[in-house]
Design a protein around this motif. Structure first.
Motif, mmCIF file in Angstrom:
data_model
loop_
_atom_site.group_PDB
_atom_site.id
_atom_site.type_symbol
_atom_site.label_atom_id
_atom_site.label_comp_id
_atom_site.label_asym_id
_atom_site.label_seq_id
_atom_site.Cartn_x
_atom_site.Cartn_y
_atom_site.Cartn_z
ATOM 1 N N ALA A 198 0.831 -1.204 0.000
ATOM 2 C CA ALA A 198 0.000 0.000 0.000
ATOM 3 C C ALA A 198 0.864 1.252 0.000
ATOM 4 N N GLN A 199 1.933 1.199 0.806
ATOM 5 C CA GLN A 199 2.835 2.351 0.921
ATOM 6 C C GLN A 199 3.509 2.672 -0.422
ATOM 7 N N ARG A 200 3.960 1.632 -1.133
ATOM 8 C CA ARG A 200 4.660 1.851 -2.412
ATOM 9 C C ARG A 200 3.739 2.521 -3.437
ATOM 10 N N ILE A 201 2.514 2.011 -3.546
ATOM 11 C CA ILE A 201 1.589 2.568 -4.532
ATOM 12 C C ILE A 201 1.151 3.971 -4.122
ATOM 13 N N ALA A 202 0.910 4.168 -2.827
ATOM 14 C CA ALA A 202 0.488 5.497 -2.365
ATOM 15 C C ALA A 202 1.574 6.524 -2.684
ATOM 16 N N HIS A 203 2.829 6.133 -2.495
ATOM 17 C CA HIS A 203 3.934 7.062 -2.763
ATOM 18 C C HIS A 203 4.007 7.381 -4.256
ATOM 19 N N ARG A 204 3.856 6.361 -5.071
ATOM 20 C CA ARG A 204 3.920 6.571 -6.533
ATOM 21 C C ARG A 204 2.780 7.486 -6.995
ATOM 22 N N ARG A 205 1.592 7.252 -6.427
ATOM 23 C CA ARG A 205 0.434 8.071 -6.782
ATOM 24 C C ARG A 205 0.671 9.532 -6.375
ATOM 25 N N ARG A 206 1.190 9.703 -5.170
ATOM 26 C CA ARG A 206 1.449 11.055 -4.669
ATOM 27 C C ARG A 206 2.437 11.776 -5.581
ATOM 28 N N ALA A 207 3.515 11.084 -5.941
ATOM 29 C CA ALA A 207 4.534 11.699 -6.798
ATOM 30 C C ALA A 207 3.921 12.077 -8.151
ATOM 31 N N HIS A 208 3.078 11.181 -8.683
ATOM 32 C CA HIS A 208 2.472 11.438 -9.993
ATOM 33 C C HIS A 208 1.527 12.632 -9.925
ATOM 34 N N GLU A 209 0.708 12.686 -8.887
ATOM 35 C CA GLU A 209 -0.265 13.774 -8.783
ATOM 36 C C GLU A 209 0.418 15.096 -8.453
ATOM 37 N N ALA A 210 1.446 15.036 -7.608
ATOM 38 C CA ALA A 210 2.154 16.274 -7.256
ATOM 39 C C ALA A 210 2.916 16.821 -8.465
ATOM 40 N N GLY A 211 3.214 15.965 -9.443
ATOM 41 C CA GLY A 211 3.942 16.422 -10.622
ATOM 42 C C GLY A 211 3.030 16.922 -11.733
ATOM 43 N N ALA A 212 1.720 16.845 -11.512
ATOM 44 C CA ALA A 212 0.775 17.190 -12.590
ATOM 45 C C ALA A 212 0.972 18.630 -13.062
ATOM 46 N N TRP A 213 1.169 19.559 -12.107
ATOM 47 C CA TRP A 213 1.283 20.977 -12.517
ATOM 48 C C TRP A 213 2.538 21.199 -13.362
ATOM 49 N N VAL A 214 3.605 20.421 -13.113
ATOM 50 C CA VAL A 214 4.827 20.565 -13.905
ATOM 51 C C VAL A 214 4.552 20.120 -15.347
ATOM 52 N N ARG A 215 3.861 18.968 -15.475
ATOM 53 C CA ARG A 215 3.563 18.478 -16.824
ATOM 54 C C ARG A 215 2.673 19.469 -17.574
ATOM 55 N N GLU A 216 1.686 20.027 -16.849
ATOM 56 C CA GLU A 216 0.783 20.988 -17.498
ATOM 57 C C GLU A 216 1.523 22.265 -17.880
ATOM 58 N N ALA A 217 2.379 22.764 -16.975
ATOM 59 C CA ALA A 217 3.102 24.014 -17.249
ATOM 60 C C ALA A 217 4.018 23.839 -18.454
ATOM 61 N N ALA A 218 4.699 22.687 -18.526
ATOM 62 C CA ALA A 218 5.615 22.455 -19.647
ATOM 63 C C ALA A 218 4.838 22.378 -20.956
ATOM 64 N N THR A 219 3.657 21.742 -20.916
ATOM 65 C CA THR A 219 2.822 21.656 -22.110
ATOM 66 C C THR A 219 2.368 23.057 -22.544
ATOM 67 N N ALA A 220 1.939 23.873 -21.567
ATOM 68 C CA ALA A 220 1.475 25.227 -21.875
ATOM 69 C C ALA A 220 2.613 26.072 -22.447
ATOM 70 N N TYR A 221 3.798 25.907 -21.876
ATOM 71 C CA TYR A 221 4.957 26.665 -22.357
ATOM 72 C C TYR A 221 5.288 26.277 -23.792
ATOM 73 N N ALA A 222 5.286 24.965 -24.057
ATOM 74 C CA ALA A 222 5.577 24.496 -25.418
ATOM 75 C C ALA A 222 4.531 25.024 -26.394
ATOM 76 N N ALA A 223 3.255 25.041 -25.956
ATOM 77 C CA ALA A 223 2.186 25.541 -26.828
ATOM 78 C C ALA A 223 2.392 27.024 -27.105
#
Lengths: 332, 98
Positions: free
Chosen positions: A281-306
């Motif tokens: 449970a801990q491993r998946i929760a950590h992976r999920r947290r990292a993925h969700e916390a990184g969402a704004w970075v992925r969105e910002a990079a996409t917006a910048y490229a656009a």
């Protein structure tokens, strides 16, 4: 002039039989594609989740040298995950789907990473035994029938040797230390030996996908054969290190020219695979947290490229006056 | 959650020149938002151990490729022209430097 499925299948079988590789745009049976997606995804997820057990020790490494080594190793594991995700994507799944499948529990990763790393000696033991077992599994996969998977494995195997050697060297250093340090190493080996043997999967006669995978040239060796190879390699390494392996049945069998050894606890293995290991449970929760916390970075990079792309399409390029202003700005 | 996952960065193919004097060779692929990021990611993913002195990246969809189904018609013309190879010609052993 249409080609029938039977003809396509015959062509595919002939390619595999010749020992040639199947490449992404070749025709392949659905089952072959599904098996590869499952296996490569599980392998990629293992590399990504595999960063966690050791990653926790980066800030607690006992010296700058050990910290630099551990950082490099964990970075390699991220890289290995990326090679494998790329290989998997050539089969028509997207990176987003794969990440989703991992954090929603639809695809698995190696159950070894559901065991905790309780002491610093575990960093060494993981390098020696866990990466050692991984190497046994992975070297034959360099010749797997699917081209992109084999190429990823070649790259990974080259780097994995550093992982095993740094772990063994770490343990040797501890064994030259105090009684307490030697006890830490032995305790760590006691905890990891059986889970490492389980990394090869269930015995061949209980491994549901093995036979078909071998026929397709995806797998080259049976689980039991690789497990035996690993035991035979590890025994002299344990002796050189000065630790005992926690198996009372482990002994050399001169008739077989191999070591006899005990049966891993397959009930425990199945429980961990089903999600009831110490850290699932801990491993998946950590992976999920990292993925969700990184969402704004992925969105910002996409917006910048656009925004750069739309600038290319019509907005005038900066004038020389702008450029000289920028230069002044830099100097200031 | 699922929606933002679908908005993926484009896929790039990565080519690395191992050292001066060699061709750039395809080493794999990666996702990046733009060309600059693709180059940076390519450095981190594919050249952690001095594997290269130069990197090319190109968006995968920009590559035109021959179709595997046309294998025979595409490469057939070179198959039956054995006279294009030096071994096609028999030269006596006593002729030097040939």
């Amino acid at each position: 002039m249409s080609v029938t499925t039977t003809e396509l299948e015959a062509g595919f079988d002939a390619t595999v039989h010749r020992g040639d590789r199947i490449e992404p745009r070749d025709w392949m049976p659905d089952g072959y594609r599904r098996t590869l997606v499952r296996q490569i995804a599980q392998h990629a997820h293992s590399e990504i989740i595999g960063m966690q057990p050791e990653g926790g020790w980066i800030t607690r490494a006992p010296s700058l040298r050990r910290k630099a080594i551990l950082l490099a190793k964990v970075q390699d594991e991220a890289g290995h995950g990326l090679y494998l995700y790329s290989a998997c994507e050539t089969l028509g799944v997207s990176r987003g789907e794969l990440t989703d499948n991992l954090i929603e529990g639809r695809q698995k990763y190696s159950s070894i990473f559901n065991y905790p790393t309780l002491s610093y000696a575990d960093v060494g033991t993981i390098g020696w035994l866990v990466d050692g077992a991984a190497i046994c599994n992975q070297v034959p996969l360099c010749r797997t029938s699917y081209g992109p998977y084999g190429r990823a494995m070649i790259r990974i195997c080259k780097e994995e040797s550093f992982h095993q050697r740094q772990g063994y060297e770490l343990l040797m250093t501890m064994m030259r230390g105090t009684d307490e340090q030697r006890a830490m190493v032995q305790e760590s080996v006691d905890r990891f030996w059986w889970p490492a043997l389980m990394m090869f999967g269930p015995p061949d006669d209980e491994s549901p996908n093995s036979a078909q995978s071998m026929a397709w040239g995806i797998k080259r060796n049976g689980n039991d054969e690789l497990r035996q190879r690993f035991v035979d390699m590890s025994v002299p390494q344990a002796a050189a290190l000065g630790v005992t392996l926690p198996d009372p049945e482990l002994r050399w069998n001169p008739e077989r020219g191999a070591h006899d050894f005990g049966e891993p606890d397959w009930t425990e293995f199945m429980a961990v695979v089903r999600g009831n290991g110490p850290c699932n449970a801990q491993r998946i929760a950590h992976r999920r947290r990292a993925h969700e916390a990184g969402a704004w970075v992925r969105e910002a990079a996409t917006a910048y490229a656009a925004s750069l792309a739309s600038a290319d399409l019509g907005v005038p390029a900066p004038t020389s006056a702008d450029a000289s202003q920028r230069e002044t700005g830099v100097r200031a | 959650m699922t929606n933002d996952v679908r908005a993926e960065w484009p896929l790039y193919e990565v080519f690395v020149r191992g050292k001066r004097g060699l061709n750039h060779v395809h080493v794999g692929s990666l996702h990046a938002a733009d060309d600059d990021m693709a180059l940076r990611h390519a450095r981190d993913v594919y050249t952690r151990r001095n594997e290269g002195v130069s990197i090319w990246v190109v968006q995968s969809h920009l590559i035109a490729a021959s179709s595997p189904d046309e294998k025979d018609p595409m490469f057939g013309p070179s198959n039956d022209k054995v006279y294009r190879h030096p071994t096609f010609y028999e030269i006596p052993d006593n002729v030097p430097h040939m």
